[in-house]
Scaffold this active site. Sequence first.
Site, mmCIF file in Angstrom:
data_model
loop_
_atom_site.group_PDB
_atom_site.id
_atom_site.type_symbol
_atom_site.label_atom_id
_atom_site.label_comp_id
_atom_site.label_asym_id
_atom_site.label_seq_id
_atom_site.Cartn_x
_atom_site.Cartn_y
_atom_site.Cartn_z
ATOM 1 N N SER A 36 -15.668 -3.740 -10.598
ATOM 2 C CA SER A 36 -16.745 -2.978 -9.969
ATOM 3 C C SER A 36 -17.998 -3.084 -10.822
ATOM 4 O O SER A 36 -17.915 -3.118 -12.055
ATOM 5 C CB SER A 36 -16.355 -1.505 -9.852
ATOM 6 O OG SER A 36 -17.483 -0.728 -9.472
ATOM 7 N N VAL A 40 1.434 0.593 -6.612
ATOM 8 C CA VAL A 40 1.221 -0.510 -7.557
ATOM 9 C C VAL A 40 1.378 -0.094 -9.024
ATOM 10 O O VAL A 40 1.443 -0.949 -9.907
ATOM 11 C CB VAL A 40 -0.161 -1.185 -7.355
ATOM 12 C CG1 VAL A 40 -0.223 -1.886 -6.004
ATOM 13 C CG2 VAL A 40 -1.298 -0.183 -7.519
ATOM 14 N N TYR A 54 -12.595 5.459 -14.738
ATOM 15 C CA TYR A 54 -12.724 4.384 -13.739
ATOM 16 C C TYR A 54 -13.490 3.199 -14.318
ATOM 17 O O TYR A 54 -13.063 2.044 -14.208
ATOM 18 C CB TYR A 54 -13.435 4.928 -12.506
ATOM 19 C CG TYR A 54 -13.687 3.892 -11.431
ATOM 20 C CD1 TYR A 54 -12.655 3.459 -10.601
ATOM 21 C CD2 TYR A 54 -14.957 3.339 -11.250
ATOM 22 C CE1 TYR A 54 -12.883 2.507 -9.606
ATOM 23 C CE2 TYR A 54 -15.194 2.397 -10.263
ATOM 24 C CZ TYR A 54 -14.156 1.979 -9.445
ATOM 25 O OH TYR A 54 -14.379 1.038 -8.473
ATOM 26 N N ASN A 109 -6.310 -5.389 -5.059
ATOM 27 C CA ASN A 109 -7.480 -4.614 -4.636
ATOM 28 C C ASN A 109 -7.257 -3.101 -4.706
ATOM 29 O O ASN A 109 -8.227 -2.344 -4.829
ATOM 30 C CB ASN A 109 -7.831 -5.055 -3.194
ATOM 31 C CG ASN A 109 -8.575 -4.010 -2.422
ATOM 32 O OD1 ASN A 109 -9.797 -3.914 -2.507
ATOM 33 N ND2 ASN A 109 -7.853 -3.193 -1.650
ATOM 34 N N ASP A 124 0.849 -1.200 0.000
ATOM 35 C CA ASP A 124 0.000 0.000 0.000
ATOM 36 C C ASP A 124 0.879 1.242 0.000
ATOM 37 O O ASP A 124 1.997 1.212 0.521
ATOM 38 C CB ASP A 124 -0.903 -0.021 1.256
ATOM 39 C CG ASP A 124 -2.174 0.799 1.074
ATOM 40 O OD1 ASP A 124 -2.074 2.011 0.811
ATOM 41 O OD2 ASP A 124 -3.270 0.221 1.188
ATOM 42 N N SER A 143 -20.579 -3.581 -5.522
ATOM 43 C CA SER A 143 -21.308 -2.369 -5.895
ATOM 44 C C SER A 143 -20.776 -1.232 -5.010
ATOM 45 O O SER A 143 -19.596 -1.231 -4.681
ATOM 46 C CB SER A 143 -22.800 -2.629 -5.677
ATOM 47 O OG SER A 143 -23.549 -1.478 -5.931
ATOM 48 N N LEU A 144 -21.600 -0.305 -4.629
ATOM 49 C CA LEU A 144 -21.148 0.784 -3.753
ATOM 50 C C LEU A 144 -20.944 0.236 -2.336
ATOM 51 O O LEU A 144 -21.883 -0.282 -1.734
ATOM 52 C CB LEU A 144 -22.188 1.908 -3.747
ATOM 53 C CG LEU A 144 -21.837 3.152 -2.939
ATOM 54 C CD1 LEU A 144 -20.580 3.841 -3.456
ATOM 55 C CD2 LEU A 144 -23.017 4.133 -2.938
ATOM 56 N N VAL A 145 -19.716 0.354 -1.852
ATOM 57 C CA VAL A 145 -19.348 -0.178 -0.533
ATOM 58 C C VAL A 145 -18.968 0.988 0.369
ATOM 59 O O VAL A 145 -18.214 1.876 -0.053
ATOM 60 C CB VAL A 145 -18.138 -1.139 -0.651
ATOM 61 C CG1 VAL A 145 -17.825 -1.776 0.699
ATOM 62 C CG2 VAL A 145 -18.375 -2.202 -1.708
HETATM 63 P P1 NAD Z 1 -10.125 2.765 -0.210
HETATM 64 O O1 NAD Z 1 -9.844 4.079 -0.830
HETATM 65 O O2 NAD Z 1 -10.925 2.711 1.060
HETATM 66 O O3 NAD Z 1 -8.766 1.987 0.048
HETATM 67 C C1 NAD Z 1 -7.886 1.801 -1.037
HETATM 68 C C2 NAD Z 1 -6.507 1.446 -0.528
HETATM 69 O O4 NAD Z 1 -5.659 1.383 -1.672
HETATM 70 C C3 NAD Z 1 -5.950 2.511 0.416
HETATM 71 O O5 NAD Z 1 -5.307 1.896 1.516
HETATM 72 C C4 NAD Z 1 -4.947 3.260 -0.474
HETATM 73 O O6 NAD Z 1 -3.858 3.820 0.244
HETATM 74 C C5 NAD Z 1 -4.496 2.150 -1.421
HETATM 75 N N1 NAD Z 1 -3.960 2.672 -2.670
HETATM 76 C C6 NAD Z 1 -4.466 3.658 -3.453
HETATM 77 N N2 NAD Z 1 -3.650 3.880 -4.500
HETATM 78 C C7 NAD Z 1 -2.612 3.006 -4.384
HETATM 79 C C8 NAD Z 1 -1.442 2.755 -5.138
HETATM 80 N N3 NAD Z 1 -1.157 3.465 -6.242
HETATM 81 N N4 NAD Z 1 -0.609 1.778 -4.726
HETATM 82 C C9 NAD Z 1 -0.867 1.073 -3.602
HETATM 83 N N5 NAD Z 1 -1.943 1.293 -2.826
HETATM 84 C C10 NAD Z 1 -2.804 2.238 -3.217
HETATM 85 O O7 NAD Z 1 -10.801 1.883 -1.361
HETATM 86 P P2 NAD Z 1 -11.933 0.774 -1.261
HETATM 87 O O8 NAD Z 1 -13.251 1.478 -1.267
HETATM 88 O O9 NAD Z 1 -11.623 -0.188 -0.185
HETATM 89 O O10 NAD Z 1 -11.784 0.063 -2.697
HETATM 90 C C11 NAD Z 1 -10.905 -1.020 -2.898
HETATM 91 C C12 NAD Z 1 -11.077 -1.558 -4.313
HETATM 92 O O11 NAD Z 1 -12.440 -1.922 -4.509
HETATM 93 C C13 NAD Z 1 -10.742 -0.563 -5.419
HETATM 94 O O12 NAD Z 1 -10.108 -1.232 -6.478
HETATM 95 C C14 NAD Z 1 -12.095 -0.047 -5.848
HETATM 96 O O13 NAD Z 1 -12.109 0.396 -7.182
HETATM 97 C C15 NAD Z 1 -12.943 -1.298 -5.674
HETATM 98 N N6 NAD Z 1 -14.365 -0.996 -5.490
HETATM 99 C C16 NAD Z 1 -14.757 -0.181 -4.470
HETATM 100 C C17 NAD Z 1 -16.101 0.114 -4.326
HETATM 101 C C18 NAD Z 1 -16.593 1.022 -3.230
HETATM 102 O O14 NAD Z 1 -17.755 1.473 -3.325
HETATM 103 N N7 NAD Z 1 -15.808 1.292 -2.198
HETATM 104 C C19 NAD Z 1 -17.026 -0.422 -5.240
HETATM 105 C C20 NAD Z 1 -16.582 -1.254 -6.261
HETATM 106 C C21 NAD Z 1 -15.235 -1.527 -6.385
#
Ligand code: NAD
Length: 248
Positions: free
Chosen positions: A143, A65, A156, A91, A40, A187-189
């Site tokens: 997503s 990443v 996105y 993720n 991370d 979905s939206l989390v």
């Molecule tokens: P979040 O923002 O709560 O957490 C994301 C994590 O990724 C953070 O710890 C951040 O520091 C890390 N991160 C961001 N950019 C990075 C990079 N370049 N290298 C390494 N680490 C990095 O996100 P989330 O809501 O937990 O989402 C996680 C995944 O799930 C994402 O891929 C997101 O697209 C997908 N997703 C989320 C939702 C939602 O509604 N939250 C819905 C569908 C899909």
Amino acid sequence: MTATRRHAGRVAVVTGGAAGIGQAFAERLAAEGARVAIADVGDAEQTLEMIAAAGGEALAVHCDVSSEDDVAALGAAVTERFGPADILVHNAGIYPLVEFAEMTFEQWRALMAVNLDSNFLLCREFLPAMRSRSWGRIVCLSSTAFHAGMGGMVHYVASKGGIIGFVRALAAEVGEEGVTVNALAPSLVRTQGTTADPRAFEAVAASQAIKRTQLPGDLDGALSFLVSDDAAFLTGQTLVVDGGRVRS
Ligand code: NAD
């Protein structure tokens, strides 16, 4: 600690495990016996503490990443501490809201680097050892924004659709070598990263078969299954876990 130890002896890499969905994934895999490396750009101390408090073993590696050098260094750090990775859960992702008319090429490319290019870098790093040992599990986060064709974040949605294509094609190349490659589509989390209007959470929940807001803990059971031996014949798929909003 969950009752099952089905990932005992496995080494798992979870990107974006410092917060949100990735944190739930890292905790779950560690609770079920895997040694977990969290990659991370953020501070993963909280995740490390939670895993240690539950009796698990984890390592945090600062890693962007989208950086070729960082991903190579991640591979070296994981191998040195735990040995070759058996499980890759990619993720980490970003989801800034930008209307297409306002979007710059730099914004487009920056998002693609984190959300899509990273799949190439991480799989190039971790796949060879999985293939040579004839066992591996790769899960990438997509997503249902892709299924819905959601506006306000074209880059996105394109990146998350790209992931679905990526896992389908890579699965075809490595299926004979004991490695499965799948996507998980929430979905939206509700996480730290979701800045959505509270009314958006209500509207999405109302459109689901299960009418409550999705939380990270709603996803880790599906993730644990996908990376287990039980899912050995399941590959190239996108598992939608969204309370029954997308029904296909
Ligand atoms: P979040 O923002 O709560 O957490 C994301 C994590 O990724 C953070 O710890 C951040 O520091 C890390 N991160 C961001 N950019 C990075 C990079 N370049 N290298 C390494 N680490 C990095 O996100 P989330 O809501 O937990 O989402 C996680 C995944 O799930 C994402 O891929 C997101 O697209 C997908 N997703 C989320 C939702 C939602 O509604 N939250 C819905 C569908 C899909």
